[in-house]
Design an enzyme around this catalytic site. Structure first.
Site, PDB file in Angstrom:
ATOM      1  N   PHE A 227      -5.819  -8.976  -9.094  1.00  0.00           N
ATOM      2  CA  PHE A 227      -5.613  -8.269  -7.816  1.00  0.00           C
ATOM      3  C   PHE A 227      -4.188  -8.432  -7.272  1.00  0.00           C
TER       4      PHE A 227
ATOM      5  N   ALA B 201      -1.871 -16.535 -12.016  1.00  0.00           N
ATOM      6  CA  ALA B 201      -3.139 -16.652 -12.759  1.00  0.00           C
ATOM      7  C   ALA B 201      -3.986 -17.800 -12.224  1.00  0.00           C
ATOM      8  N   ALA B 202      -5.242 -17.504 -11.998  1.00  0.00           N
ATOM      9  CA  ALA B 202      -6.157 -18.543 -11.511  1.00  0.00           C
ATOM     10  C   ALA B 202      -7.584 -18.027 -11.579  1.00  0.00           C
TER      11      ALA B 202
ATOM     12  N   ASN C 197     -14.275 -18.677  -4.545  1.00  0.00           N
ATOM     13  CA  ASN C 197     -14.987 -19.871  -4.082  1.00  0.00           C
ATOM     14  C   ASN C 197     -16.446 -19.907  -4.527  1.00  0.00           C
TER      15      ASN C 197
ATOM     16  N   THR D  17      -2.667 -21.067  -2.012  1.00  0.00           N
ATOM     17  CA  THR D  17      -3.531 -20.553  -0.954  1.00  0.00           C
ATOM     18  C   THR D  17      -3.520 -21.461   0.276  1.00  0.00           C
ATOM     19  N   ASP D  18      -3.829 -20.873   1.427  1.00  0.00           N
ATOM     20  CA  ASP D  18      -3.949 -21.675   2.655  1.00  0.00           C
ATOM     21  C   ASP D  18      -5.151 -22.615   2.599  1.00  0.00           C
ATOM     22  N   GLU D  19      -6.071 -22.344   1.671  1.00  0.00           N
ATOM     23  CA  GLU D  19      -7.296 -23.152   1.618  1.00  0.00           C
ATOM     24  C   GLU D  19      -7.044 -24.596   1.227  1.00  0.00           C
TER      25      GLU D  19
ATOM     26  N   TYR E 224     -12.812 -24.685  -5.905  1.00  0.00           N
ATOM     27  CA  TYR E 224     -11.658 -23.777  -6.030  1.00  0.00           C
ATOM     28  C   TYR E 224     -10.444 -24.335  -5.283  1.00  0.00           C
TER      29      TYR E 224
ATOM     30  N   LYS F 220      -6.748 -25.752  -6.621  1.00  0.00           N
ATOM     31  CA  LYS F 220      -5.437 -25.194  -6.218  1.00  0.00           C
ATOM     32  C   LYS F 220      -4.577 -26.301  -5.587  1.00  0.00           C
TER      33      LYS F 220
ATOM     34  N   ARG G 202     -16.450  -5.906  -1.593  1.00  0.00           N
ATOM     35  CA  ARG G 202     -17.904  -5.934  -1.809  1.00  0.00           C
ATOM     36  C   ARG G 202     -18.609  -5.048  -0.780  1.00  0.00           C
TER      37      ARG G 202
ATOM     38  N   LEU H  21     -23.609 -10.220   5.082  1.00  0.00           N
ATOM     39  CA  LEU H  21     -22.791 -11.145   5.879  1.00  0.00           C
ATOM     40  C   LEU H  21     -23.327 -12.563   5.715  1.00  0.00           C
TER      41      LEU H  21
ATOM     42  N   HIS I 115     -18.905 -23.883   3.848  1.00  0.00           N
ATOM     43  CA  HIS I 115     -18.125 -22.700   4.259  1.00  0.00           C
ATOM     44  C   HIS I 115     -17.006 -23.045   5.258  1.00  0.00           C
TER      45      HIS I 115
HETATM   46  P1  NAD Z   1      -7.908 -12.560  -9.292  1.00  0.00           P
HETATM   47  O1  NAD Z   1      -9.110 -13.377  -9.633  1.00  0.00           O
HETATM   48  O2  NAD Z   1      -8.071 -11.174  -8.825  1.00  0.00           O
HETATM   49  O3  NAD Z   1      -6.934 -12.503 -10.559  1.00  0.00           O
HETATM   50  C1  NAD Z   1      -6.672 -13.617 -11.358  1.00  0.00           C
HETATM   51  C2  NAD Z   1      -5.990 -13.128 -12.644  1.00  0.00           C
HETATM   52  O4  NAD Z   1      -5.687 -14.280 -13.436  1.00  0.00           O
HETATM   53  C3  NAD Z   1      -6.856 -12.215 -13.497  1.00  0.00           C
HETATM   54  O5  NAD Z   1      -6.114 -11.134 -13.978  1.00  0.00           O
HETATM   55  C4  NAD Z   1      -7.304 -13.118 -14.658  1.00  0.00           C
HETATM   56  O6  NAD Z   1      -7.547 -12.395 -15.856  1.00  0.00           O
HETATM   57  C5  NAD Z   1      -6.105 -14.034 -14.771  1.00  0.00           C
HETATM   58  N1  NAD Z   1      -6.445 -15.323 -15.397  1.00  0.00           N
HETATM   59  C6  NAD Z   1      -7.472 -16.145 -15.076  1.00  0.00           C
HETATM   60  N2  NAD Z   1      -7.475 -17.218 -15.883  1.00  0.00           N
HETATM   61  C7  NAD Z   1      -6.406 -17.087 -16.716  1.00  0.00           C
HETATM   62  C8  NAD Z   1      -5.857 -17.874 -17.751  1.00  0.00           C
HETATM   63  N3  NAD Z   1      -6.420 -19.042 -18.110  1.00  0.00           N
HETATM   64  N4  NAD Z   1      -4.754 -17.441 -18.385  1.00  0.00           N
HETATM   65  C9  NAD Z   1      -4.173 -16.263 -18.036  1.00  0.00           C
HETATM   66  N5  NAD Z   1      -4.655 -15.469 -17.071  1.00  0.00           N
HETATM   67  C10 NAD Z   1      -5.747 -15.877 -16.411  1.00  0.00           C
HETATM   68  O7  NAD Z   1      -7.101 -13.445  -8.253  1.00  0.00           O
HETATM   69  P2  NAD Z   1      -6.229 -12.994  -6.988  1.00  0.00           P
HETATM   70  O8  NAD Z   1      -7.113 -12.863  -5.824  1.00  0.00           O
HETATM   71  O9  NAD Z   1      -5.354 -11.893  -7.397  1.00  0.00           O
HETATM   72  O10 NAD Z   1      -5.359 -14.327  -6.787  1.00  0.00           O
HETATM   73  C11 NAD Z   1      -4.139 -14.509  -7.484  1.00  0.00           C
HETATM   74  C12 NAD Z   1      -3.507 -15.821  -7.062  1.00  0.00           C
HETATM   75  O11 NAD Z   1      -3.244 -15.796  -5.671  1.00  0.00           O
HETATM   76  C13 NAD Z   1      -4.379 -17.055  -7.315  1.00  0.00           C
HETATM   77  O12 NAD Z   1      -3.553 -18.105  -7.748  1.00  0.00           O
HETATM   78  C14 NAD Z   1      -4.977 -17.359  -5.948  1.00  0.00           C
HETATM   79  O13 NAD Z   1      -5.263 -18.721  -5.818  1.00  0.00           O
HETATM   80  C15 NAD Z   1      -3.848 -16.926  -5.046  1.00  0.00           C
HETATM   81  N6  NAD Z   1      -4.230 -16.488  -3.688  1.00  0.00           N
HETATM   82  C16 NAD Z   1      -5.191 -15.550  -3.529  1.00  0.00           C
HETATM   83  C17 NAD Z   1      -5.492 -15.092  -2.239  1.00  0.00           C
HETATM   84  C18 NAD Z   1      -6.536 -14.007  -2.000  1.00  0.00           C
HETATM   85  O14 NAD Z   1      -6.800 -13.667  -0.856  1.00  0.00           O
HETATM   86  N7  NAD Z   1      -7.132 -13.414  -3.015  1.00  0.00           N
HETATM   87  C19 NAD Z   1      -4.818 -15.625  -1.139  1.00  0.00           C
HETATM   88  C20 NAD Z   1      -3.849 -16.614  -1.343  1.00  0.00           C
HETATM   89  C21 NAD Z   1      -3.563 -17.028  -2.639  1.00  0.00           C
HETATM   90  O1  DAU Z   2      -7.525 -17.867   2.158  1.00  0.00           O
HETATM   91  C1  DAU Z   2      -7.108 -17.459   0.897  1.00  0.00           C
HETATM   92  C2  DAU Z   2      -8.301 -17.330  -0.019  1.00  0.00           C
HETATM   93  O2  DAU Z   2      -8.989 -16.155   0.379  1.00  0.00           O
HETATM   94  C3  DAU Z   2      -7.916 -17.254  -1.490  1.00  0.00           C
HETATM   95  O3  DAU Z   2      -7.355 -18.478  -1.874  1.00  0.00           O
HETATM   96  C4  DAU Z   2      -9.131 -16.953  -2.374  1.00  0.00           C
HETATM   97  O4  DAU Z   2      -8.724 -16.758  -3.711  1.00  0.00           O
HETATM   98  C5  DAU Z   2      -9.793 -15.690  -1.855  1.00  0.00           C
HETATM   99  O5  DAU Z   2     -10.972 -15.450  -2.605  1.00  0.00           O
HETATM  100  C6  DAU Z   2     -10.132 -15.831  -0.382  1.00  0.00           C
HETATM  101  O6  DAU Z   2     -11.142 -16.852  -0.195  1.00  0.00           O
HETATM  102  P1  DAU Z   2     -12.384 -16.612   0.813  1.00  0.00           P
HETATM  103  O7  DAU Z   2     -13.465 -17.510   0.371  1.00  0.00           O
HETATM  104  O8  DAU Z   2     -11.939 -16.652   2.219  1.00  0.00           O
HETATM  105  O9  DAU Z   2     -12.697 -15.049   0.450  1.00  0.00           O
HETATM  106  P2  DAU Z   2     -14.054 -14.231   0.223  1.00  0.00           P
HETATM  107  O10 DAU Z   2     -13.638 -12.806   0.039  1.00  0.00           O
HETATM  108  O11 DAU Z   2     -14.908 -14.815  -0.833  1.00  0.00           O
HETATM  109  O12 DAU Z   2     -14.775 -14.378   1.618  1.00  0.00           O
HETATM  110  C7  DAU Z   2     -14.148 -14.061   2.840  1.00  0.00           C
HETATM  111  C8  DAU Z   2     -15.098 -14.449   3.975  1.00  0.00           C
HETATM  112  O13 DAU Z   2     -16.233 -13.564   3.940  1.00  0.00           O
HETATM  113  C9  DAU Z   2     -15.670 -15.842   3.838  1.00  0.00           C
HETATM  114  O14 DAU Z   2     -15.780 -16.403   5.134  1.00  0.00           O
HETATM  115  C10 DAU Z   2     -17.048 -15.643   3.217  1.00  0.00           C
HETATM  116  C11 DAU Z   2     -17.465 -14.302   3.773  1.00  0.00           C
HETATM  117  N1  DAU Z   2     -18.336 -13.450   2.913  1.00  0.00           N
HETATM  118  C12 DAU Z   2     -17.969 -13.283   1.615  1.00  0.00           C
HETATM  119  C13 DAU Z   2     -18.704 -12.435   0.805  1.00  0.00           C
HETATM  120  C14 DAU Z   2     -18.349 -12.239  -0.660  1.00  0.00           C
HETATM  121  C15 DAU Z   2     -19.415 -12.797   3.471  1.00  0.00           C
HETATM  122  O15 DAU Z   2     -19.732 -12.931   4.673  1.00  0.00           O
HETATM  123  N2  DAU Z   2     -20.150 -11.955   2.655  1.00  0.00           N
HETATM  124  C16 DAU Z   2     -19.846 -11.752   1.360  1.00  0.00           C
HETATM  125  O16 DAU Z   2     -20.550 -10.972   0.669  1.00  0.00           O
END
Ligand code: NAD
Ligand code: DAU
Length: 344
Positions: free
Chosen positions: A14, A82-83, A87, A124-126, A160, A164, A203, A216, A286
């Site tokens: 993503f 990559a990660a 959660n 991540t902020d987490e 998770y 990180k 979702r 939710l 959570h």
């Molecule tokens: P994602 O799950 O959508 O994508 C992860 C990508 O990494 C995928 O393309 C997967 O194929 C690849 N990957 C996984 N394992 C691998 C491996 N062993 N070798 C090579 N490639 C591999 O994740 P995302 O939501 O795009 O998050 C990307 C990064 O940003 C992560 O490090 C995550 O911790 C960080 N991040 C995400 C968010 C968020 O809101 N999604 C917020 C802050 C930080």
């Molecule tokens: O804060 C950064 C993080 O944000 C990243 O590091 C993670 O990779 C990313 O997945 C995201 O983590 P969250 O756990 O916050 O995201 P998620 O989309 O899983 O959930 C967002 C909020 O929504 C969380 O409070 C859980 C809630 N939730 C999630 C799902 C999937 C629901 O209420 N219903 C749902 O179906």
């Protein structure tokens, strides 16, 4: 600093693929090698339409030392996305999180140390755990003290976020002990196109598009600090090119919203009644609230988010999922089946 040949790990996921599109568009002189294992979350289609002479996809594992060394020796920077990132998955099976997020990061920083290559670690902020809800604080918690800064204490809650946090600590130690040329960024929750449909916003959008009621967790009071993925990309590029080695920058766009409000806005924008959703089992452990203070990044490096109108960002995200149903439909049934087995 200018870079001509960068590796983007996880560039078919993503946020990584959004970054690759951002760099390809804004910095056409940069060659990008995407290193991605193409797990369930990675998708070649996320890179469709990009010029193959500028963007090359190498399918492989970041924990594959030989492959990583071969690629890193010819690069001048690695931007590490990559990660394993979800959660809920980490609560069912932490093992791939340990392998990819910790061992994978270790493999990359060892290669960057060996070949003296610039490294940017996307985190991540987490890692800071969670904050109390504003409503539970005196004066509703107004004021900067109630947000995460780069000085906040590490206190991760889930497999998770602890994996990180571990990877962040490795990078910090490699900077201090081996002079690794690295920076770290910790960003809040991203939304936008190409986000895998297990995550909250896509979702719910794809549930409505599939005639399934959105789900939710718990009370819906949990707060996330939403940022458009395009703003995350511009922040990472700014840190890569202007950041100070050894520093950590927090990325956020002042987008705090509770989950119930976000869900009700999605329902409104998709023409549904505001109560057309199911309340399901809460996530164990959570995190209550995340909130980022990005003053350091704004003041020291001059970055500013551009896509801060959440309503219009959500509208265009809904439009993207509506127009790209082939991209997500094949996975929808399996994702929902997995959630439903878990009472979610
Ligand atoms: P994602 O799950 O959508 O994508 C992860 C990508 O990494 C995928 O393309 C997967 O194929 C690849 N990957 C996984 N394992 C691998 C491996 N062993 N070798 C090579 N490639 C591999 O994740 P995302 O939501 O795009 O998050 C990307 C990064 O940003 C992560 O490090 C995550 O911790 C960080 N991040 C995400 C968010 C968020 O809101 N999604 C917020 C802050 C930080
Ligand atoms: O804060 C950064 C993080 O944000 C990243 O590091 C993670 O990779 C990313 O997945 C995201 O983590 P969250 O756990 O916050 O995201 P998620 O989309 O899983 O959930 C967002 C909020 O929504 C969380 O409070 C859980 C809630 N939730 C999630 C799902 C999937 C629901 O209420 N219903 C749902 O179906």
């Amino acid at each position: 600093m200018e870079y001509k040949n960068i590796i983007v790990t996880g560039g078919a996921g993503f946020i990584g693929s959004n970054f690759v599109h951002y760099v390809a568009k804004n910095h056409p002189e940069v060659h990008i090698t995407v290193l991605d294992k193409l797990t369930y979350a990675g998708n070649k289609e996320n890179l469709a339409g990009l010029d193959k002479s500028q963007v090359e996809l190498v399918v492989g594992d970041i924990a594959d030392e030989k492959l990583v060394n071969e690629l890193v020796k010819d690069a001048d920077a690695v931007v590490h996305y990559a990660a394993e990132s979800h959660n809920d998955n980490s609560l069912k099976d932490p093992s791939p999180f340990i392998q990819t997020n910790i061992i994978g990061t270790y493999t990359l920083i060892e290669a960057c140390r060996k070949y003296n290559v610039r490294f940017h670690h996307v985190s991540t902020d987490e890692v800071y755990g969670d904050l109390p809800l504003r409503e539970d604080l005196p004066g509703h918690g107004e004021g900067i003290g109630e947000k995460f800064t780069s000085e906040s204490r590490y206190n991760p809650s889930s497999p998770y976020s602890s994996s990180k946090a571990s990877s962040d600590l490795l990078v910090k130690a490699w900077v201090r002990s081996f002079n690794l040329q690295a920076t770290i960024s910790n960003c809040s929750n991203n939304y936008g196109p190409y986000q895998y449909i297990e995550k909250f916003i896509p979702r719910q959008i794809t549930n409505v598009l599939s005639g399934i009621k959105p789900k939710l967790y718990g009370t819906g009071k949990n707060v996330r600090d939403w940022i458009h993925t395009e703003d995350h990309s511009s922040a990472v590029w700014t840190i890569l090119t202007k950041g100070k080695i050894g520093e950590t920058y927090l990325i956020g766009a002042d987008g705090e919203q509770n989950n119930k409000d976000v869900l009700e806005l999605i329902l409104e924008l998709m023409g549904q009644p505001s109560d057309a959703y199911d309340v399901v089992k809460d996530r164990p452990g959570h995190d209550l609230r995340y909130a980022i203070d990005s003053t350091k990044l704004r003041e020291e490096l001059g970055w500013k988010p551009q896509f801060t109108d959440f309503r219009s960002g959500l509208e265009s995200t809904i439009k993207w999922y509506t127009e790209n149903q082939d991209w997500w439909k094949k996975d929808k049934e399996l994702v929902e089946e997995t959630y439903s087995k878990n009472g979610q």
